[in-house]
Design a protein around this motif. Structure first.
Motif, short mmCIF file in Angstrom:
data_model
loop_
_atom_site.label_atom_id
_atom_site.label_comp_id
_atom_site.label_asym_id
_atom_site.label_seq_id
_atom_site.Cartn_x
_atom_site.Cartn_y
_atom_site.Cartn_z
N SER A 200 36.58 -26.93 -41.14
CA SER A 200 35.53 -25.94 -40.83
C SER A 200 35.21 -25.10 -42.05
O SER A 200 34.04 -24.77 -42.32
N ALA B 120 34.17 -33.25 -44.79
CA ALA B 120 35.15 -32.18 -44.58
C ALA B 120 36.46 -32.75 -44.05
O ALA B 120 37.54 -32.28 -44.40
N SER C 146 33.11 -27.09 -44.46
CA SER C 146 31.76 -27.24 -43.91
C SER C 146 30.94 -25.95 -44.08
O SER C 146 29.78 -25.99 -44.49
N ASP C 147 31.58 -24.82 -43.78
CA ASP C 147 30.88 -23.53 -43.88
C ASP C 147 30.58 -23.15 -45.32
O ASP C 147 29.48 -22.68 -45.65
N LEU D 62 29.54 -29.31 -46.35
CA LEU D 62 29.96 -30.70 -46.25
C LEU D 62 29.71 -31.23 -44.84
O LEU D 62 29.78 -30.49 -43.86
N THR D 63 29.43 -32.52 -44.76
CA THR D 63 29.31 -33.17 -43.46
C THR D 63 30.68 -33.22 -42.78
O THR D 63 31.71 -33.08 -43.46
N PRO D 64 30.72 -33.42 -41.46
CA PRO D 64 32.03 -33.52 -40.79
C PRO D 64 32.94 -34.58 -41.39
O PRO D 64 34.15 -34.37 -41.53
#
Length: 376
Positions: free
Chosen positions: A218, A231, A221-222, A226-228
């Motif tokens: 997370s 990440a 990503s934040d 980054l894409t899941p």
């Protein structure tokens, strides 16, 4: 022991949707095993002491196998029940396996044996993390969760071949009066202080590990968009590089000394929260450093428990206290860091808390290593 534990995270969304779990219920499901590690540690220590380490490992394998199957067959209550059984079984193994290493390996080889054991835990978590999601897409989340039973089934076959009837024959551990391998014992008055030092070190290690395991994807990503999947690669790197740390820490301790090892692991650990704060774009580097630190840290702490304890009984009790309290702190890490992130609106304060837990690891482990050197 680690594979079935981490199998839930990759299938959390379809599992939650199918069972209509609230976020709180999903959090409870993923947190049950760590809570068991804390709450069931005294029971696990008693089991290993009264039945012997071989039977304790047999119970671990049977419990993991049963827990994985039960967790995959029915609704919410049954999933929770199977997860709790799985957690208790793993807790028994957490206590029993280091006791077997202490008993059956010479002092010179205990560190490497512990490193191989820790590396295997990380192999299990890595394979499960990579394989569970694709398997769930092809067969459904229930079959994917049940697939982690393969670990227990294969291990049971090797365990039966290695131990024979001893795997089923209770052999209570000898009394505390019987020292192991002539090891010098710390005075009773220092036992509590050494245990507290180990508890502080392991608590800091476990809090950092479980906190970063829960929130690193997370955060990436934040902060970086980054894409899941990208990440998730950071989390996978954090797990797989631990194998190098688990195998490398005993070698470094043997040739450069335990204090040097603690210092290096501390530098690697502290670089993760600091690095993510000042240069998050270098996350592959910080994930790799953190992976090596967490693999080496838990190996070193468990090895020091075996060195400091005067015999098998005291080793089991010390391990139960250290693991029970340490995993209690670890169980709070994901919730606490998530709450701080929500309250502050950024990842700065959560990373500062992780940095504090890393400092606890450094201080506690340093004190324990010094105590071990005095009583070696």
């Amino acid at each position: 022991m680690r594979g079935p534990f981490v199998a839930v995270a990759p299938v959390a969304k379809p599992l939650s949707a199918d069972l209509a779990l609230t976020p709180g219920e999903l959090g409870l499901l993923t947190g049950i095993p760590v809570l068991c590690f804390a709450l069931a540690a005294p029971l696990a220590s008693l089991t290993a002491r009264k039945l012997g380490a071989e039977v304790a490992v047999t119970l671990t394998l049977a419990g993991v196998l049963a827990g994985v199957v039960i967790r995959s067959v029915d609704g919410t209550a049954v999933v929770m029940l199977g997860t709790a059984l799985l957690g208790v079984a793993i807790t028994i193994g957490n206590i029993a396996v280091p006791l077997i290493i202490r008993r059956d390996f010479t002092k010179e080889r205990q560190g490497m044996a512990m490193g191989v054991y820790t590396a295997a835990l990380n192999v299990g978590s890595f394979v499960t993390s990579v394989a569970t999601a694709p398997l769930a897409e092809a067969t459904g989340w229930r079959v994917a969760l049940a697939g982690s039973a393969v670990f227990a089934a294969v291990a049971a076959g090797f365990w039966a071949a290695a131990t024979g009837l001893r795997a089923f024959r209770p052999e209570p551990v000898a009394s505390e009066a019987q020292a192991h391998d002539g090891a010098a014992a710390p005075a009773r008055r220092s036992f509590a202080a050494v245990t507290i030092a180990l508890l502080l070190g392991f608590g800091g290690q476990a809090f950092s590990y479980y906190g970063l395991t829960a929130w690193l994807p997370s955060l990436l990503s934040d902060e970086l968009g980054l894409t899941p999947s990208a990440a998730g690669a950071g989390a996978s790197l954090f797990q797989i590089v631990a194998i190098l740390g688990a195998l490398g820490a005993p070698l470094l301790a043997r040739y450069a000394g335990a204090m040097t090892t603690v210092a290096l692991l501390g530098v690697l650990w502290i670089s993760v929260p600091v690095g993510l704060l000042v240069a998050p774009e270098l996350w592959p580097l910080w994930s790799s450093f953190g992976g090596a630190a967490q693999g080496g840290g838990i190996t070193l702490i468990f090895t020091e428990i075996n060195v400091i304890a005067r015999d098998q009984v005291s080793a089991g009790r010390m391990s139960a206290i250290v693991q029970g309290s340490g995993y209690g702190l670890a169980a709070a890490a994901p919730t606490l860091l998530g709450w701080i992130h929500s309250a502050s609106g950024s990842w700065t304060l959560p990373l500062a808390v992780v940095a504090g837990s890393v400092l606890a690891f450094i201080v506690g482990t340093t004190a324990a290593v010094r105590a071990a050197a005095r009583h070696h």
